[in-house]
Every structure is written in structure tokens, then in C-alpha cells.
Design an enzyme around this catalytic site. Structure first.
Site, mmCIF file in Angstrom:
data_model
loop_
_atom_site.group_PDB
_atom_site.id
_atom_site.type_symbol
_atom_site.label_atom_id
_atom_site.label_comp_id
_atom_site.label_asym_id
_atom_site.label_seq_id
_atom_site.Cartn_x
_atom_site.Cartn_y
_atom_site.Cartn_z
ATOM 1 N N LYS A 78 0.853 -1.193 0.000
ATOM 2 C CA LYS A 78 0.000 0.000 0.000
ATOM 3 C C LYS A 78 0.890 1.244 0.000
ATOM 4 O O LYS A 78 1.929 1.260 0.688
ATOM 5 C CB LYS A 78 -0.904 -0.028 1.238
ATOM 6 N N SER A 175 -9.785 1.569 3.084
ATOM 7 C CA SER A 175 -8.989 2.347 2.168
ATOM 8 C C SER A 175 -7.912 1.560 1.431
ATOM 9 O O SER A 175 -7.290 2.089 0.510
ATOM 10 C CB SER A 175 -8.300 3.482 2.928
ATOM 11 N N SER A 199 -9.851 -0.739 7.286
ATOM 12 C CA SER A 199 -9.342 -0.540 5.931
ATOM 13 C C SER A 199 -8.719 -1.751 5.254
ATOM 14 O O SER A 199 -8.479 -1.710 4.043
ATOM 15 C CB SER A 199 -8.316 0.598 5.920
HETATM 16 N N1 GLN Z 1 -13.015 4.513 7.161
HETATM 17 C C1 GLN Z 1 -12.173 4.892 8.254
HETATM 18 C C2 GLN Z 1 -11.640 6.272 8.054
HETATM 19 O O1 GLN Z 1 -11.900 6.864 7.048
HETATM 20 C C3 GLN Z 1 -11.086 3.874 8.490
HETATM 21 C C4 GLN Z 1 -9.921 4.010 7.617
HETATM 22 C C5 GLN Z 1 -8.784 3.061 7.908
HETATM 23 O O2 GLN Z 1 -8.963 2.009 8.513
HETATM 24 N N2 GLN Z 1 -7.591 3.485 7.497
HETATM 25 O O3 GLN Z 1 -10.974 6.805 8.901
#
Ligand code: GLN
Length: 509
Positions: A78, A175, A199
Site C-alpha cells: 500500500k 482504504s 481498511s
Molecule cells: N473509514 C475509516 C476512516 O476513514 C477507516 C480508515 C482506515 O482504517 N484506514 O478513517
């Protein structure tokens, strides 16, 4: 190349026997990455360094000297993990031209194990999102019904649609959507993601792959660009549970450069051939029957729970009454930590910079408004508001107390004799882009992370296991959670589900 969708164990055996060379495999993975370009899983390809690494791997394999546990295996990372000499963008304009001078500990451990990194994967800007739709490099698409030609091994069940959809594709989840798609589409055998609220587990659920969030601290964060330091963990993607276990064995363990890392006994992790459930107590938390849960997810949840009970596990209904506050609590704690972490993006030392000759403050302001998207700027503003002297107790400190209660819910369940929790991951199968993007980022997190966020608050390990395909041909998955430090046992139960539910595999044509 038919090796690309095989298991890690099988392809490592082929590499060691010499039926495929590390260079051939890297070339095939890079070719697959090109073929799948329309899915937009990668922000950068690292073809040159991958081929060099593969040549070195091949020499070690031929000489049978210093052969690492992942020798010659194509992997993806990532784009919020630092990679020395290779751009690390976080999906943001702010770091578009940032080339780190060092690599994250997990990246170094993968390389030391002989893995070959073929590219950096797409993400919501700075990992703030749940769809991989908010990247400044464009959205990532789910492979399912994307127009990519594949067949599904349906194990005798009725056929599911595999043809593409016109125009309105399905989101990959986020994400870490790029990392999930890289593995699902056969460009990489394993990939790294990061998980702060879901994510890794969310895109794994939508893309039909295994996605694990280890216990907080078990896998070092050093070199993972911070979102919420107290909840961030590097996460793992693979197509099979054993593959993820192999990777965990390589990347887990104390790191002297990360004071939040802990020692673990996971090196060379091998799961039992045929895990058993006898004597295990599996908790079904009532509160995960949450509003908006689709009937098809309820059905797979019931089906797997019943099967586990028939196979020797004891099922127990449990209550975790504070779960419903995790999103609200996160909506305060996330911006507070973001506000603090993001003070570094000023355009002075690194990153995007907009010059303003009249004042330093103007330079900061212009740089940040040009370099960061609305979501990131909104969270910085909210966090600074919550942390104002007159607000801190009311918001930040209050949220920390609620976090404690959420953690206590987990402790109570474990103390009552429950070994694992079985819950949904996402409320439904993947959504179409049009439906997903009709909601703003904050509402997306509020619905996407309902079942995943609490485990980040508590630091417990959790894993997404794909279970079946729905009538539209999209993956449905479940989540398992375990007490902190029980990462290996968690994967054993995940492997049991994999062996007994036989998720239909993709054969890309
Ligand atoms: N959806 C959550 C956020 O936007 C979690 C994101 C993540 O786990 N990096 O913060």
C-alpha cells in the site's frame, strides 16, 4: 501464466524445484498488473527494481543459499508504507513527489524474506475512507463484474453472473482497495495494507480475499505513515488463510524502532493442516445485528455459525453494549490524532509546496489547501476544534472514556469464557460506485466501519474470511475476532471456515 492464482505454498515449491524461475514469475506478475490496469489498483509499478530483486532471488534459489521464506514471491505494498528510493504518495498530491530515504520495517522484512515488490497500491488519500474512491490517483475498481473475463469455480452450485457491468462498476472497498484488488486479480500473491477502522477487512470482504488486522503492536508500524497512531496496524492480504499466516510469520515481531511494537512467537508460523473446533466457544454478539445489515449477510452468518456448532464448537449469544458508540467515538479520536499528525505537512521539509512571497502563514495555508483533499482538511479542522482548551474535556477526553468502555466489552466477553467472536464485516456485498459515492466520506465511514471499528479501539486481532458469492456474483464474507495476542489461533479458525465453506475461486481467462 497459471501460477499466478495459486497458493503461496505451491508457487514457492515451484520456485524451489525450478519449474518456474523468480524472473519468469516477476515478469508474469508485472504483465498481469498491466492487463488489469483498468482496475487502477496500483499507483506505481516498480518493474525495474522488481526484476533486479527477482534476478537476485533466482541466484539464491539456484545456489540453494540464503533462500528466504518468501524467496521470489511477487508482493504489493500500500502506498502509505515508506519504500526507500521509491515514491510513497499516500494517494495525495501532498506527497506526490515524496521519495522516502528509508523503508518501513514490514517492507524491509518482506524484502529480507526474498519477496519481490512489484508496485505500490492505491488508497483513499492518507487512508481516510472506505471505498478507495477518494484517491488523487482516481478510484480503484472491484474485479468482480468489472468486465475482466473470469470464470468462477462454483462447486456444483448454480452459476453466478461473471459478465461485466456497463458503466456502473462495483467499489473495491477501502482504504486499502488497491492491495485487495492486486491480490484478487493475480498481480501479487500477498499484499500489505493498513487498518485503523477497517481498511483491510472492508476491501477484503468486497473483493473476496482474506484480510487480516493483527493485534495492535504485533506487526511494527515504523515507516507506515501515521493516521491514528493509537489504532493503526499494518494489515495483510492473501487469497488463502495459510498464505496470510506465512506472511504474518515474516513481518511480526518486536522492532527496536517502534516503541509500540511487542515481541511475538509468530516467526515461521504454520497453521494446523486440519484445524478443529472441539472445545471452542464462539460468541455471537447481539449488537452486530445492526441496522442496515442485509439479509444475505445475515444468512451467511447463520449458516457458518450453525456449521461451526455442528462441528463441535459451542455457540454463545453475547452482548457488547458499547459497540454502537465506536463510530461516534472514532469520529472524535480520529480527527484529534489527525490534527496532531498533519502539522508536519507544511511544505517546508518535504511534500507539495505553494510559494507565497508575502508571508510564511500564507505559504502554509496555500500549500495545505492545494496539497490535501477536502476530507483530510475537514478532519484537521475538526480535530483542532475538539482539542481547543475549552472543548478538550467535552470531546477528546470523553471519547477516550468511551473507548475504555468499548475495550471493556471485549474483556468481559473473553473473561466469560468466549474464545472467538463471529460477526459480519460489511453490511452487504460491494456497492455500485454510483450508490457508494452518493454518500459523503463521513457517512461512508459511519456505515462501512460499523462492524470493524471497535476491534481497532480494543487492539484485538480480526480477520475477514470470504464465504460465498451472492446472486449477483459478488463475495460475501464474515469476520472473526480474538483476544489480543491470539493471532495464530484466530487464523486457524479462519482456515477451518475456508476449508468447510469452500469459497468459489476466480479463474481469470
Ligand atoms: N473509514 C475509516 C476512516 O476513514 C477507516 C480508515 C482506515 O482504517 N484506514 O478513517
Amino acid at each position: 501464466m497459471n501460477h499466478l492464482l495459486g497458493s503461496v505454498k505451491d508457487v514457492l515449491a515451484c520456485l524451489r524445484q525450478g519449474s518456474v524461475s523468480a524472473v519468469e514469475l516477476a515478469e508474469a506478475a508485472l504483465q498481469q498488473q498491466e492487463t488489469m490496469a483498468r482496475l487502477n489498483a496500483f499507483i506505481s509499478r516498480t518493474a525495474e527494481s522488481a526484476l533486479k530483486a527477482a534476478e537476485k532471488s533466482q541466484k539464491r534459489l539456484e545456489k540453494k543459499e540464503n533462500v528466504g521464506p518468501l524467496e521470489g514471491l511477487p508482493v504489493a505494498v500500500k502506498d502509505n508504507f515508506c519504500t526507500a528510493g521509491i515514491p510513497t504518495t499516500c494517494g495525495s498530491k501532498m506527497l506526490q513527489n515524496y521519495v522516502p530515504p528509508y523503508s518501513a520495517t514490514v517492507v524491509r522484512r518482506l524484502e529480507r524474506a526474498g519477496a519481490v515488490m512489484i508496485g505500490k497500491t492505491n488508497l483513499d488519500e492518507f487512508a481516510m475512507g472506505s471505498g478507495t474512491v477518494d484517491s488523487s490517483f482516481g478510484a480503484t475498481r472491484n474485479i468482480y463484474r468489472s468486465g475482466v473475463r473470469y470464470r468462477v469455480q462454483t462447486q456444483g452450485e448454480s452459476d453466478v453472473p461473471t459478465e461485466g457491468l456497463d458503466g456502473d462498476w462495483y467499489v473495491a472497498g477501502g482504504s486499502s482497495g488497491g492491495s485487495a484488488v492486486a491480490v484478487a486479480s493475480g498481480s501479487a500473491f500477498l499484499s500489505l495494507g493498513s487498518d485503523t477502522g477497517g481498511s483491510v477487512r472492508n476491501p477484503a470482504s468486497y473483493c473476496g480475499v482474506v484480510g487480516m488486522k493483527p493485534s495492535y503492536g504485533v506487526v511494527p508500524r515504523m515507516g507506515l505513515i501515521s493516521l491514528v497512531n493509537s489504532m493503526d496496524v499494518p494489515g495483510l492480504f492473501g487469497r488463502y488463510v495459510d498464505d496470510v499466516a506465512t506472511m504474518l510469520g515474516v513481518i511480526a515481531g518486536l522492532d527496536s524502532r517502534d516503541s509500540t511494537s511487542v515481541s511475538s512467537s509468530l516467526s515461521n508460523l504454520k497453521l494446523p493442516e486440519e484445524p478443529r473446533l472441539d472445545g471452542l466457544v464462539v460468541g455471537i454478539p447481539r449488537e452486530y445485528h445492526c441496522p442496515g445489515l442485509s439479509s444475505e449477510v445475515v444468512d451467511v452468518w447463520t449458516k457458518v455459525a450453525d456449521l461451526m456448532e455442528d462441528s463441535g464448537a459451542e455457540l454463545r449469544q453475547v452482548s457488547m453494549p458499547h459497540t454502537k458508540y465506536s463510530i461516534l467515538c472514532y469520529s472524535v479520536l480520529n480527527p484529534c490524532e489527525v490534527a496532531s499528525n498533519f502539522t508536519r505537512y507544511t511544505g517546508v521539509e518535504y511534500g507539495h509546496r505553494v510559494d507565497a512571497s508575502h508571508s510564511m502563514e500564507a505559504m502554509y495555508a496555500l500549500t495545505r489547501s492545494a496539497g490535501l483533499n477536502d476530507v483530510v482538511r475537514g478532519r484537521i479542522l475538526a480535530g483542532n476544534y475538539f482539542l481547543l482548551r475549552e472543548n478538550k474535556e467535552k470531546y477528546y477526553e470523553q471519547a477516550l472514556k468511551v473507548r475504555r468502555l468499548i475495550l471493556q466489552d471485549f474483556e468481559n466477553v473473553w473473561n466469560s469464557g468466549v474464545h472467538f467472536l463471529l460477526t459480519p464485516v460489511t453490511l452487504s456485498a460491494a456497492l455500485r460506485y454510483s450508490e457508494f459515492s452518493s454518500l459523503d466520506n463521513r457517512t461512508q465511514t459511519a456505515t462501512q466501519d460499523i462492524c470493524t471499528q471497535a476491534s481497532n479501539m480494543a487492539g484485538v486481532p480480526a480477520v475477514t474470511v470470504p464465504v460465498s458469492l451472492n446472486e449477483e456474483g459478488l463475495p460475501l464474507s464474515l469476520q472473526l475476532m480474538a483476544p489480543r495476542g491470539e493471532d495464530a489461533d484466530l487464523l486457524s479458525v479462519a482456515k477451518w471456515i475456508e476449508q468447510h465453506l469452500k469459497f468459489p475461486r476466480l479463474c481469470i481467462l
